[in-house]
Scaffold this motif. Structure first.
Motif, PDB file in Angstrom:
ATOM      1  N   LEU A 212      -7.354  35.343 -29.691  1.00  0.00           N
ATOM      2  CA  LEU A 212      -5.928  35.050 -29.498  1.00  0.00           C
ATOM      3  C   LEU A 212      -5.070  36.204 -30.002  1.00  0.00           C
ATOM      4  O   LEU A 212      -4.094  36.604 -29.349  1.00  0.00           O
ATOM      5  N   ALA A 213      -5.433  36.737 -31.161  1.00  0.00           N
ATOM      6  CA  ALA A 213      -4.661  37.838 -31.752  1.00  0.00           C
ATOM      7  C   ALA A 213      -4.700  39.082 -30.875  1.00  0.00           C
ATOM      8  O   ALA A 213      -3.699  39.810 -30.768  1.00  0.00           O
ATOM      9  N   GLN A 214      -5.839  39.319 -30.238  1.00  0.00           N
ATOM     10  CA  GLN A 214      -5.985  40.526 -29.418  1.00  0.00           C
ATOM     11  C   GLN A 214      -5.073  40.532 -28.205  1.00  0.00           C
ATOM     12  O   GLN A 214      -4.763  41.587 -27.658  1.00  0.00           O
ATOM     13  N   THR A 215      -4.614  39.359 -27.782  1.00  0.00           N
ATOM     14  CA  THR A 215      -3.692  39.295 -26.637  1.00  0.00           C
ATOM     15  C   THR A 215      -2.288  39.767 -26.996  1.00  0.00           C
ATOM     16  O   THR A 215      -1.474  40.023 -26.112  1.00  0.00           O
ATOM     17  N   LYS A 216      -2.000  39.848 -28.305  1.00  0.00           N
ATOM     18  CA  LYS A 216      -0.664  40.217 -28.812  1.00  0.00           C
ATOM     19  C   LYS A 216       0.400  39.179 -28.451  1.00  0.00           C
ATOM     20  O   LYS A 216       1.597  39.420 -28.632  1.00  0.00           O
TER      21      LYS A 216
ATOM     22  N   ILE B   4      -2.865  38.190 -37.711  1.00  0.00           N
ATOM     23  CA  ILE B   4      -3.598  37.121 -38.391  1.00  0.00           C
ATOM     24  C   ILE B   4      -3.255  37.191 -39.876  1.00  0.00           C
ATOM     25  O   ILE B   4      -3.506  38.211 -40.525  1.00  0.00           O
ATOM     26  N   ILE B   5      -2.674  36.126 -40.388  1.00  0.00           N
ATOM     27  CA  ILE B   5      -2.211  36.108 -41.776  1.00  0.00           C
ATOM     28  C   ILE B   5      -2.858  34.938 -42.511  1.00  0.00           C
ATOM     29  O   ILE B   5      -2.713  33.780 -42.111  1.00  0.00           O
ATOM     30  N   SER B   6      -3.593  35.244 -43.565  1.00  0.00           N
ATOM     31  CA  SER B   6      -4.186  34.197 -44.396  1.00  0.00           C
ATOM     32  C   SER B   6      -3.200  33.787 -45.488  1.00  0.00           C
ATOM     33  O   SER B   6      -2.621  34.630 -46.179  1.00  0.00           O
TER      34      SER B   6
END
Length: 346
Positions: A207-211, A237-239
């Protein structure tokens, strides 16, 4: 209901998800009977979930592991509660501690109503010899039944909580951020509820790679070392594990999310309290046992319905008899598709 029953003690001490499920039932009842006073007895951790409370609801947190430990602690607690002169007790827990408290109140002449948890029904539905697989009463319905025994019933529906706590500045969306914000709570207490972490990490990274998405990872500090490693350099991606935001800040953030991905766990319920769409992944447990989050339907659930061995556990704490937890063998593509479907349909 008798006019003398103006002070009602509500008991639900744990667990976190179960205490969260009290809110959609208790808040409307409090607002339906503004002339009555309600006191909820719960744990200090669970008490933090009670925001936007009705004016006639008092949330009393008690530490049963320290201040009121053991049988002596129960009698100490009863002595304190008795001085508040409650007219009725709604026991939404029905465990040893609440049973003793309820009995002491009953002996004192206080009306007591106790939840029917349907333990036999739940054991049957998770047994290999079950008669059928059918929807049981939800926890919300079981809680409402207790109040009905006391003559209390709400005509109004639960409205999502208004969380007034502001989001910390570093979490606020800037004007150029056009991404969909998604919350992911990948870890539950019991293995039978957990989607394999390597697959969940793949979902998050794809999902993150799609921006097009920013993903916030929810978890406890004990999970921090693992989940912090999921973060990417781009900040997609934030923890949140080691930031110690507290429930109110997390709820405030959840209110701004397009969706939350959760197991059959407390975060599913917390997200629903603030009205956020949820995608819930279920393994050894089943929504038919009555623990699905407020307002959710099967459309919000990802599960396998092709396994005769499922469900095998009410709470997810029973070891898989095959050892492979095949109920959680769910393709990452299915999870990604559901996230896109729910978040886009927000």
């Amino acid at each position: 209901m008798s006019k003398t029953c103006d002070k009602i003690l509500v008991i639900r001490l744990s667990a976190l998800g179960d205490v969260a499920m009290v809110i959609p039932v208790l808040y409307p009842i409090c607002r339906e009977y503004p002339q009555k006073e309600f006191t909820l007895l719960t744990s200090p951790v669970a008490a933090q979930l009670y925001v936007d409370t009705p004016e006639n609801l008092i949330v009393k947190s008690v530490d049963t592991k320290n201040d009121y430990k053991g049988l002596k602690g129960i009698f100490k607690l009863f002595g304190e509660l008795k001085r508040e002169r409650f007219d009725a007790v709604a026991d939404l827990h029905d465990v040893l501690r609440s049973k003793i408290l309820s009995l002491l109140f009953k002996i004192s002449g206080v009306k007591v109503a106790t939840i029917n948890k349907g333990r036999n029904e739940k054991r049957n539905i998770t047994s290999e010899k079950r008669d059928s697989l059918k929807q049981l009463k939800t926890s919300f319905e079981r809680y409402a039944d207790v109040f009905r025994k006391l003559g209390l019933e709400a005509s109004q529906d639960f409205k999502p909580l208004n969380v007034s706590t502001p989001i910390p500045e570093w979490l606020q969306r800037n004007t150029t951020d056009k991404t969909k914000w998604i919350g992911v709570a990948p870890i539950s207490l019991h293995k039978g509820k957990n989607y394999p972490l390597e697959r969940m990490r793949e979902v998050v990274e794809r999902l993150a790679q799609t921006k097009q998405y920013k993903i916030f990872i929810f978890g406890s500090p004990s999970d921090g070392k693992l989940l912090d490693s999921w973060q990417d350099k781009e900040g997609c991606i934030i923890s949140l594990c080691n930031h110690k935001l507290g429930f109110r800040n997390e709820m405030a953030l959840m209110k701004h999310l397009s969706a939350v991905v959760s197991m059959d766990s407390a975060n599913m319920h917390i997200a629903r309290l603030v009205g956020t769409p949820v995608i819930s992944i279920w393994g050894a447990t089943h929504r038919y046992t009555g623990f699905l989050g407020w307002g959710l339907t099967k459309e919000s659930v990802i599960e396998r319905n092709d396994l005769e061995c499922r469900p095998c556990s009410v709470f997810g704490n029973r070891p898989c008899k095959y050892g492979d937890y095949r109920c959680m063998d769910i393709a990452t593509e299915k999870v990604i598709e559901k996230i896109k479907e729910i978040s886009e349909g927000e």
